[in-house]
Design a protein around this motif. Structure first.
Motif, mmCIF file in Angstrom:
data_model
loop_
_atom_site.group_PDB
_atom_site.id
_atom_site.type_symbol
_atom_site.label_atom_id
_atom_site.label_comp_id
_atom_site.label_asym_id
_atom_site.label_seq_id
_atom_site.Cartn_x
_atom_site.Cartn_y
_atom_site.Cartn_z
ATOM 1 N N ASN A 134 -17.260 1.994 2.280
ATOM 2 C CA ASN A 134 -17.271 3.318 2.911
ATOM 3 C C ASN A 134 -15.868 3.904 3.061
ATOM 4 O O ASN A 134 -15.702 4.995 3.603
ATOM 5 C CB ASN A 134 -17.941 3.257 4.283
ATOM 6 N N ILE A 135 -14.853 3.192 2.582
ATOM 7 C CA ILE A 135 -13.467 3.662 2.704
ATOM 8 C C ILE A 135 -12.934 4.066 1.338
ATOM 9 O O ILE A 135 -13.107 3.338 0.357
ATOM 10 C CB ILE A 135 -12.568 2.569 3.325
ATOM 11 N N ASN A 136 -12.303 5.223 1.266
ATOM 12 C CA ASN A 136 -11.645 5.689 0.038
ATOM 13 C C ASN A 136 -10.180 5.254 0.049
ATOM 14 O O ASN A 136 -9.521 5.324 1.087
ATOM 15 C CB ASN A 136 -11.706 7.212 -0.068
ATOM 16 N N ILE A 137 -9.698 4.849 -1.122
ATOM 17 C CA ILE A 137 -8.292 4.452 -1.269
ATOM 18 C C ILE A 137 -7.576 5.472 -2.152
ATOM 19 O O ILE A 137 -8.065 5.826 -3.234
ATOM 20 C CB ILE A 137 -8.171 3.063 -1.936
ATOM 21 N N ILE A 138 -6.421 5.920 -1.703
ATOM 22 C CA ILE A 138 -5.552 6.757 -2.538
ATOM 23 C C ILE A 138 -4.224 6.035 -2.682
ATOM 24 O O ILE A 138 -3.605 5.638 -1.685
ATOM 25 C CB ILE A 138 -5.353 8.153 -1.924
ATOM 26 N N ASN A 139 -3.807 5.863 -3.909
ATOM 27 C CA ASN A 139 -2.557 5.159 -4.206
ATOM 28 C C ASN A 139 -1.375 6.106 -3.997
ATOM 29 O O ASN A 139 -1.221 7.099 -4.708
ATOM 30 C CB ASN A 139 -2.596 4.662 -5.658
ATOM 31 N N GLY A 140 -0.534 5.755 -3.039
ATOM 32 C CA GLY A 140 0.679 6.536 -2.793
ATOM 33 C C GLY A 140 1.887 5.983 -3.527
ATOM 34 O O GLY A 140 3.022 6.355 -3.203
ATOM 35 N N GLY A 141 1.631 5.105 -4.521
ATOM 36 C CA GLY A 141 2.709 4.502 -5.302
ATOM 37 C C GLY A 141 2.692 2.994 -5.140
ATOM 38 O O GLY A 141 2.804 2.495 -4.018
ATOM 39 N N ASP A 142 2.529 2.264 -6.254
ATOM 40 C CA ASP A 142 2.528 0.797 -6.181
ATOM 41 C C ASP A 142 3.490 0.232 -7.218
ATOM 42 O O ASP A 142 3.310 0.381 -8.424
ATOM 43 C CB ASP A 142 1.111 0.236 -6.360
ATOM 44 N N GLY A 143 4.519 -0.438 -6.720
ATOM 45 C CA GLY A 143 5.483 -1.106 -7.591
ATOM 46 C C GLY A 143 5.978 -0.222 -8.714
ATOM 47 O O GLY A 143 6.343 0.942 -8.503
ATOM 48 N N GLN A 144 5.988 -0.789 -9.904
ATOM 49 C CA GLN A 144 6.394 -0.039 -11.095
ATOM 50 C C GLN A 144 5.185 0.470 -11.855
ATOM 51 O O GLN A 144 5.307 0.932 -12.991
ATOM 52 C CB GLN A 144 7.244 -0.936 -12.004
ATOM 53 N N HIS A 145 4.006 0.388 -11.221
ATOM 54 C CA HIS A 145 2.768 0.633 -11.946
ATOM 55 C C HIS A 145 2.368 2.094 -12.018
ATOM 56 O O HIS A 145 2.274 2.678 -13.100
ATOM 57 C CB HIS A 145 1.653 -0.198 -11.310
ATOM 58 N N SER A 146 2.123 2.715 -10.844
ATOM 59 C CA SER A 146 1.500 4.038 -10.874
ATOM 60 C C SER A 146 1.851 4.838 -9.621
ATOM 61 O O SER A 146 1.998 4.279 -8.524
ATOM 62 C CB SER A 146 -0.031 3.875 -10.967
ATOM 63 N N HIS A 147 1.976 6.125 -9.798
ATOM 64 C CA HIS A 147 2.153 7.057 -8.675
ATOM 65 C C HIS A 147 1.320 8.295 -9.048
ATOM 66 O O HIS A 147 1.849 9.340 -9.422
ATOM 67 C CB HIS A 147 3.620 7.401 -8.508
ATOM 68 N N PRO A 148 -0.018 8.155 -8.948
ATOM 69 C CA PRO A 148 -0.886 9.179 -9.555
ATOM 70 C C PRO A 148 -0.813 10.556 -8.914
ATOM 71 O O PRO A 148 -0.949 11.558 -9.624
ATOM 72 C CB PRO A 148 -2.281 8.561 -9.418
#
Length: 328
Positions: A134-148
């Motif tokens: 029931n929880i949405n995750i938004i990536n605020g930047g992870d390592g060298q991988h992604s900052h969508p």
């Protein structure tokens, strides 16, 4: 057997926003179109819309970033959400059991959305696979991988000024190797059909086989800039200089710094972009950062609308899924 992409719910809709890889052009366009509708909210006397009223958004920052956290916080507030800022920078929490323990505690606080920033690549994926559905995750930047969300606000900025991506030549300068922003930008540009993507920087900062991403590598900044429609600088982190990936900041500027003379090689209406914070006199001259072609501050402003768009889309999709489950 590969696991299903955790970004999508049972209806095939966006549930978490973790990585631009795996998303298609239609979905990226939906995010940009939705952001367009939110772009004017900041100009109103009452800078709020009620879409997330009653929802709680928790900013879980395991890595410092005042700029990104502030943008997410403002976006959530403009959607009328309640905000919980959780400073985890000094925590010993790392990916593994202790991180799961932390997540379970935060789930017990009955939040609806986690915005996650983490120094480890893959942390947002890990959390998405273990968090309550029931929880949405938004990536605020992870390592060298992604900052969508940075990638999408960059696309929003380009589209506002240039319209279609098909005929554009985009140059990305600097630390491609360590940059999650570069990875997200390249992925988004390829999916949106950009005409040509050039990357240029010191050999030590260009990853092997980067051409497989759909870019052309240049060793000369001057050659790369000829005919460019968009010129994107990247932050060069001093700690990486200490690792001898570049000789010095002055040497970097001498060879790859975006000076007025070099910018003149691009098209006269070329945009100058940078995710910030800028190292003036290292990646870019102050006169270029502040010049008439710079849209760096617009990127900051548009970042709020883009994050509002992502938050509203995943929340709307969660409501659709709940409705679908209720009627079956």
């Amino acid at each position: 057997m590969s696991l299903p992409d955790p970004q999508f719910n049972a209806l095939g809709q966006l549930h978490h926003f973790i990585d631009i890889d795996g998303l298609d052009k239609a979905l990226l366009t939906q995010i940009l179109d939705t952001a367009e509708g939110f772009a004017g909210v900041g100009d109103r006397s009452v800078k709020k819309v009620p879409l997330l009223r009653g929802k709680t958004v928790a900013n879980l920052f395991f890595e410092n970033s005042t700029r990104t956290r502030t943008a997410f916080e403002l976006a959530a507030k403009r959607l009328s959400a309640d905000i919980l800022n959780v400073d985890l920078v000094t925590s010993s929490t790392t990916k593994g059991e202790s991180l799961l323990d932390t997540l379970h505690v935060l789930e017990a606080l009955q939040c609806d959305m986690f915005v996650v920033r983490h120094g480890d690549s893959g942390a947002a994926h890990f959390i998405a696979r273990h968090v309550s559905p029931n929880i949405n995750i938004i990536n605020g930047g992870d390592g060298q991988h992604s900052h969508p969300t940075q990638g999408m606000l960059d696309m929003f900025t380009i589209r506002r000024h240039k319209g279609d991506f098909a005929n554009l030549c985009i140059v990305i300068i600097g630390d491609i190797r360590h940059s999650r922003v570069a990875r997200s930008d390249i992925s988004a540009l390829v999916k949106l059909g950009a005409g040509e993507i050039r990357v240029v920087g010191p050999r030590t900062l260009i990853p092997a086989e980067v051409e497989s991403l759909g870019v052309t590598v240049y060793s000369s900044l001057e050659k790369a800039l000829v005919g460019a429609d968009v010129v994107m600088g990247l932050r060069l982190q001093k700690e990486r200089m200490l690792n001898a990936t570049v000789p010095s900041s002055s040497e970097f500027y001498r060879t790859y710094g975006l000076s007025p003379e070099r910018l003149a090689l691009a098209k006269p209406d070329a945009l100058v972009m940078h995710p910030g914070p800028t190292n003036r006199g290292v990646e870019i001259a102050g006169s270029v950062a502040d010049g008439s072609q710079s849209v760096i501050l617009e990127q900051v402003t548009y970042g709020i609308a883009v994050r509002m768009a992502v938050m509203s889309i995943v929340t709307g999709n969660a409501e659709s899924l709940r409705h679908s489950e209720a009627v079956t």
